[in-house]
Write an enzyme that holds these catalytic residues in place. Structure first.
Site, PDB file in Angstrom:
ATOM      1  N   GLY A   1       2.242   2.604  10.721  1.00  0.00           N
ATOM      2  CA  GLY A   1       3.024   3.749  10.396  1.00  0.00           C
ATOM      3  C   GLY A   1       3.629   4.133  11.713  1.00  0.00           C
TER       4      GLY A   1
ATOM      5  N   ASN B   1       0.926  -1.067   0.002  1.00  0.00           N
ATOM      6  CA  ASN B   1      -0.125   0.101   0.032  1.00  0.00           C
ATOM      7  C   ASN B   1       0.730   1.138  -0.093  1.00  0.00           C
ATOM      8  OD1 ASN B   1      -1.979   2.073   0.435  1.00  0.00           O
ATOM      9  ND2 ASN B   1      -2.244   1.389   2.595  1.00  0.00           N
TER      10      ASN B   1
ATOM     11  N   GLU C   1      -5.567  -4.645  10.928  1.00  0.00           N
ATOM     12  CA  GLU C   1      -4.723  -3.790  11.072  1.00  0.00           C
ATOM     13  C   GLU C   1      -4.939  -2.904  12.243  1.00  0.00           C
ATOM     14  OE1 GLU C   1      -2.651  -2.637   7.126  1.00  0.00           O
ATOM     15  OE2 GLU C   1      -4.219  -1.355   7.388  1.00  0.00           O
TER      16      GLU C   1
ATOM     17  N   SER D   1       3.261  -1.920  10.311  1.00  0.00           N
ATOM     18  CA  SER D   1       4.769  -1.657  10.587  1.00  0.00           C
ATOM     19  C   SER D   1       5.486  -3.047  10.289  1.00  0.00           C
ATOM     20  CB  SER D   1       5.162  -1.312  11.953  1.00  0.00           C
ATOM     21  OG  SER D   1       4.640   0.155  12.220  1.00  0.00           O
TER      22      SER D   1
ATOM     23  N   HIS E   1      -9.553   1.162   4.790  1.00  0.00           N
ATOM     24  CA  HIS E   1      -8.353   1.336   5.585  1.00  0.00           C
ATOM     25  C   HIS E   1      -8.589   2.409   6.837  1.00  0.00           C
ATOM     26  CE1 HIS E   1      -4.172   2.817   6.474  1.00  0.00           C
ATOM     27  NE2 HIS E   1      -3.891   1.538   5.685  1.00  0.00           N
TER      28      HIS E   1
ATOM     29  N   LYS F   1      -0.149   4.274  -0.252  1.00  0.00           N
ATOM     30  CA  LYS F   1      -0.526   5.274   0.260  1.00  0.00           C
ATOM     31  C   LYS F   1      -0.443   6.662  -0.738  1.00  0.00           C
ATOM     32  CE  LYS F   1       0.157   3.585   4.837  1.00  0.00           C
ATOM     33  NZ  LYS F   1      -0.099   3.991   6.072  1.00  0.00           N
TER      34      LYS F   1
ATOM     35  N   GLU G   1      -6.894   4.571   7.795  1.00  0.00           N
ATOM     36  CA  GLU G   1      -7.019   6.109   7.355  1.00  0.00           C
ATOM     37  C   GLU G   1      -8.131   6.608   6.513  1.00  0.00           C
ATOM     38  OE1 GLU G   1      -3.152   5.748   5.302  1.00  0.00           O
ATOM     39  OE2 GLU G   1      -2.249   5.188   7.050  1.00  0.00           O
TER      40      GLU G   1
HETATM   41  C1  PEP Z   1      -0.806   0.309   5.595  1.00  0.00           C
HETATM   42  O1  PEP Z   1      -0.628   1.097   5.182  1.00  0.00           O
HETATM   43  O2  PEP Z   1      -1.833  -0.458   5.781  1.00  0.00           O
HETATM   44  C2  PEP Z   1       0.059   0.081   6.740  1.00  0.00           C
HETATM   45  C3  PEP Z   1       0.118  -1.214   7.488  1.00  0.00           C
HETATM   46  O3  PEP Z   1       1.281   0.806   6.907  1.00  0.00           O
HETATM   47  P1  PEP Z   1       2.686   0.550   7.732  1.00  0.00           P
HETATM   48  O4  PEP Z   1       3.155  -0.921   6.990  1.00  0.00           O
HETATM   49  O5  PEP Z   1       3.575   1.529   7.274  1.00  0.00           O
HETATM   50  O6  PEP Z   1       2.549   0.666   9.174  1.00  0.00           O
END
Ligand code: PEP
Length: 247
Positions: A166, A8, A160, A205, A91, A10, A93
């Site tokens: 992040g 992803n 998640e 992460s 997601h 983003k 976000e």
């Molecule tokens: C994500 O964007 O879904 C995500 C898990 O980001 P990160 O791996 O940077 O935590």
């Protein structure tokens, strides 16, 4: 089932990054037993389509309508036309920053699946819910609302935890495995036996250094990777760990 690893990007990337990523990816050995997917920002879908051997194309979002006067929105039909096989839906976000509701997530997943896309429905608890030991209840309720009227074919669930996205803070393998078990049970309760075949992937992460231990867990079928997916070599290492985890 083969592991599933989804990048992803983003709102990151450029044509230059796509060229660099593709060059590096081509130099790396081809992986087996893993489905790798790259979800760039929507304007770059056409540039990524077909550019990376062994990597499927995915989108980060889709509209909750089929077509019409919805300025700025991108329909599942358009994603399909561009060669997408996957779309990330709900997601954290999008839920937190754009007030996307579980009902909208469910409609988007219905539309995506009807279009033949794999709908990657994201769920996860906040730190406040985890600290209050409410994570199982919060995630199962969110999952069931997000799956209202959604069929189980072509469905993927991404767990998640919001506090791990992040932040550099990963759920421990034990925490992730426990929640994946809860999600799997919830999916089987909701869909019956067919629920057992729905991939449940982890995001938060994930990096080359922690991917191996996560993929050793029985109920973790892959990963949704943000930051670490912007580099071809680190995304390849994570995909490679997923492939080894399925061996
Ligand atoms: C994500 O964007 O879904 C995500 C898990 O980001 P990160 O791996 O940077 O935590």
């Amino acid at each position: 089932m083969a592991g599933l690893v989804i990048a992803n990007w983003k709102m990151h990337g450029s044509l230059e990054l796509i060229a660099e990523f593709s060059k590096e990816w081509r130099a790396l050995p081809r992986l087996t037993d893993v489905n790798a997917v790259l979800c760039p920002p929507a304007p770059y879908l056409a540039s990524v389509s077909g550019a990376l051997e062994g990597v499927a194309l995915g989108a980060q979002n889709c509209a909750d309508r089929i077509e019409g006067a919805f300025t700025g929105e991108v329909s599942v039909q358009m994603l399909s036309d561009l060669g997408c096989g996957y779309v990330i839906i709900g997601h954290s976000e999008r839920r937190a920053l754009y007030n996307e509701t579980d009902a909208q997530v469910a409609v988007k997943a219905q539309l995506a699946i009807a279009q033949g896309l794999q709908a990657v429905v994201c769920v996860g608890e906040t730190l406040a819910h985890r600290d209050a030991d409410q994570q199982d209840k919060v995630v199962t309720e969110q999952l069931l609302r997000s799956l209202a009227e959604v069929p189980c074919e072509n469905l993927v669930v991404a767990y998640e935890p919001v506090w791990a996205i992040g932040t550099g803070r990963t759920a421990t393998p034990a925490q992730a495995e426990a929640m994946h078990g809860v999600i799997r049970e919830c999916l089987q309760g909701h869909f019956g036996e067919a629920g057992a075949g729905i991939p449940v992937i982890y995001g938060g992460s994930v990096k080359p250094e922690n991917a191996g231990v996560l993929f050793e867990c029985d109920n973790i079928d892959g990963a949704l990777v943000g930051g670490a997916s912007l580099n071809a070599n680190s995304f390849w290492q994570i995909a490679s760990a997923a492939s080894a985890g399925r061996a």
